[in-house]
Design a protein around this motif. Structure first.
Motif, PDB file in Angstrom:
ATOM      1  N   GLY A 143       1.738   7.528  -3.098  1.00  0.00           N
ATOM      2  CA  GLY A 143       1.364   6.227  -2.561  1.00  0.00           C
ATOM      3  C   GLY A 143       1.362   5.155  -3.625  1.00  0.00           C
ATOM      4  N   LEU A 144       0.843   5.517  -4.820  1.00  0.00           N
ATOM      5  CA  LEU A 144       0.793   4.551  -5.917  1.00  0.00           C
ATOM      6  C   LEU A 144       2.199   4.165  -6.361  1.00  0.00           C
ATOM      7  CD1 LEU A 144      -0.963   2.984  -7.936  1.00  0.00           C
ATOM      8  CD2 LEU A 144      -0.910   4.988  -9.426  1.00  0.00           C
ATOM      9  N   ILE A 145       3.082   5.158  -6.483  1.00  0.00           N
ATOM     10  CA  ILE A 145       4.461   4.887  -6.921  1.00  0.00           C
ATOM     11  C   ILE A 145       5.184   3.995  -5.917  1.00  0.00           C
ATOM     12  CG2 ILE A 145       6.714   5.951  -7.342  1.00  0.00           C
ATOM     13  CD1 ILE A 145       5.201   8.373  -8.511  1.00  0.00           C
ATOM     14  N   ALA A 198      -0.307  11.948   4.068  1.00  0.00           N
ATOM     15  CA  ALA A 198       0.820  11.010   4.051  1.00  0.00           C
ATOM     16  C   ALA A 198       1.572  11.152   2.729  1.00  0.00           C
ATOM     17  CB  ALA A 198       0.329   9.580   4.267  1.00  0.00           C
ATOM     18  N   LEU A 199       1.551  10.111   1.903  1.00  0.00           N
ATOM     19  CA  LEU A 199       2.299  10.136   0.641  1.00  0.00           C
ATOM     20  C   LEU A 199       1.550  10.821  -0.485  1.00  0.00           C
ATOM     21  CD1 LEU A 199       3.694   6.465   0.733  1.00  0.00           C
ATOM     22  CD2 LEU A 199       4.959   8.564   1.219  1.00  0.00           C
ATOM     23  N   GLY A 200       0.241  10.949  -0.354  1.00  0.00           N
ATOM     24  CA  GLY A 200      -0.561  11.477  -1.447  1.00  0.00           C
ATOM     25  C   GLY A 200      -0.921  10.379  -2.430  1.00  0.00           C
ATOM     26  N   VAL A 242       0.378   0.137   1.821  1.00  0.00           N
ATOM     27  CA  VAL A 242       0.714   1.493   1.361  1.00  0.00           C
ATOM     28  C   VAL A 242      -0.485   2.134   0.674  1.00  0.00           C
ATOM     29  CG1 VAL A 242       2.145   2.827  -0.231  1.00  0.00           C
ATOM     30  CG2 VAL A 242       3.176   1.019   1.152  1.00  0.00           C
ATOM     31  N   LEU A 243      -1.155   1.385  -0.189  1.00  0.00           N
ATOM     32  CA  LEU A 243      -2.276   1.943  -0.940  1.00  0.00           C
ATOM     33  C   LEU A 243      -3.452   2.304  -0.043  1.00  0.00           C
ATOM     34  CD1 LEU A 243      -2.220  -0.447  -4.040  1.00  0.00           C
ATOM     35  CD2 LEU A 243      -1.767   2.013  -4.075  1.00  0.00           C
TER      36      LEU A 243
END
Length: 232
Positions: free
Chosen positions: A40-42, A34-36, A25-26
């Protein structure tokens, strides 16, 4: 009252949930397309955090190491989301194993040394049989002295882990927190820390176990199959 289910180690699941998925994910899903960075971190931190909480709630067994793992995840999330200086990440990475190592040393001054909880416990060894044989050979004092030495070896393995964690974090994570580049580097840190730190630490722990078994064998004459706890 319903008893808690028995906990069975699942190292492959632990590895995938706590290391492989968060790293993916990271490194691959933290871009703006994508997630930003924050998203992404969360999401990445949710895997080990959720798994750790599930283990603690499901089996209702306090685990000092698991608790430190959860604290580590929360601190990592805080550093990234609040965009703190990356030096705090290196300090955090070193602090967790350092705290465990210090706890191992401090525990030698208490009635419950952690080396007994980690290695010399009824789940791993037939403690009752070993203590009975030590008493028969008048070797109790000699065993306690070598157990103390094993404690120093274990503390040393955590000191090694703390040092390597700090070096690896300083080397890999150089981008400002809160960016997709920081997330990608954090994913690399998570991925590389297992073969470069966890595996050597595991080898060192196995060496300590071997030392402890050789000690028991020399003082009691018991063979390995007699030392290991039998499954009932």
């Amino acid at each position: 009252m319903k008893s808690s289910p028995t906990h069975k180690p699942r190292p492959l699941v632990d590895l995938v949930v706590s290391i492989v998925l968060p790293s993916f994910v990271l490194m691959k899903l933290s871009g703006e397309d994508a997630l930003g960075a924050s998203g992404g971190l969360i999401v990445a931190l949710a895997f080990p955090l959720g798994w750790g909480l599930f283990e603690l709630i499901r089996y209702r067994k306090f685990n000092f190491i698991a608790l430190l793992g959860l604290v580590s995840v929360l601190l990592t999330g805080g550093i990234g989301l609040f965009e703190l200086d990356t030096k705090w990440l290196a300090i955090k990475e070193a602090a967790i194993p350092a705290v465990i190592g210090i706890a191992v040393l401090v525990s030698t001054f208490t009635p419950y040394p952690l080396v007994k909880a980690l290695l010399f416990n009824p789940d791993i060894m037939d403690v009752e049989k070993i203590q009975q044989r030590l008493a028969e050979h008048n070797s109790g004092a000699a065993f306690e002295a070598r157990l103390l030495k094993a404690t120093y070896f274990i503390a040393g393995s955590f000191a090694f882990s703390a040092t390597m964690n700090y070096i690896l974090a300083k080397w890999l994570v150089t981008s400002p927190a809160g960016t997709s580049a920081f997330n990608e580097e954090l994913g690399q840190l998570t991925l590389y820390s297992y073969p470069m730190i966890a595996l050597p630490s595991m080898v060192m722990m196995m060496a300590v176990f071997y030392y402890l078994w050789r000690t028991i064998h020399s003082l009691t004459g018991l063979e390995l199959e007699e030392v290991l706890a039998s499954k009932k």
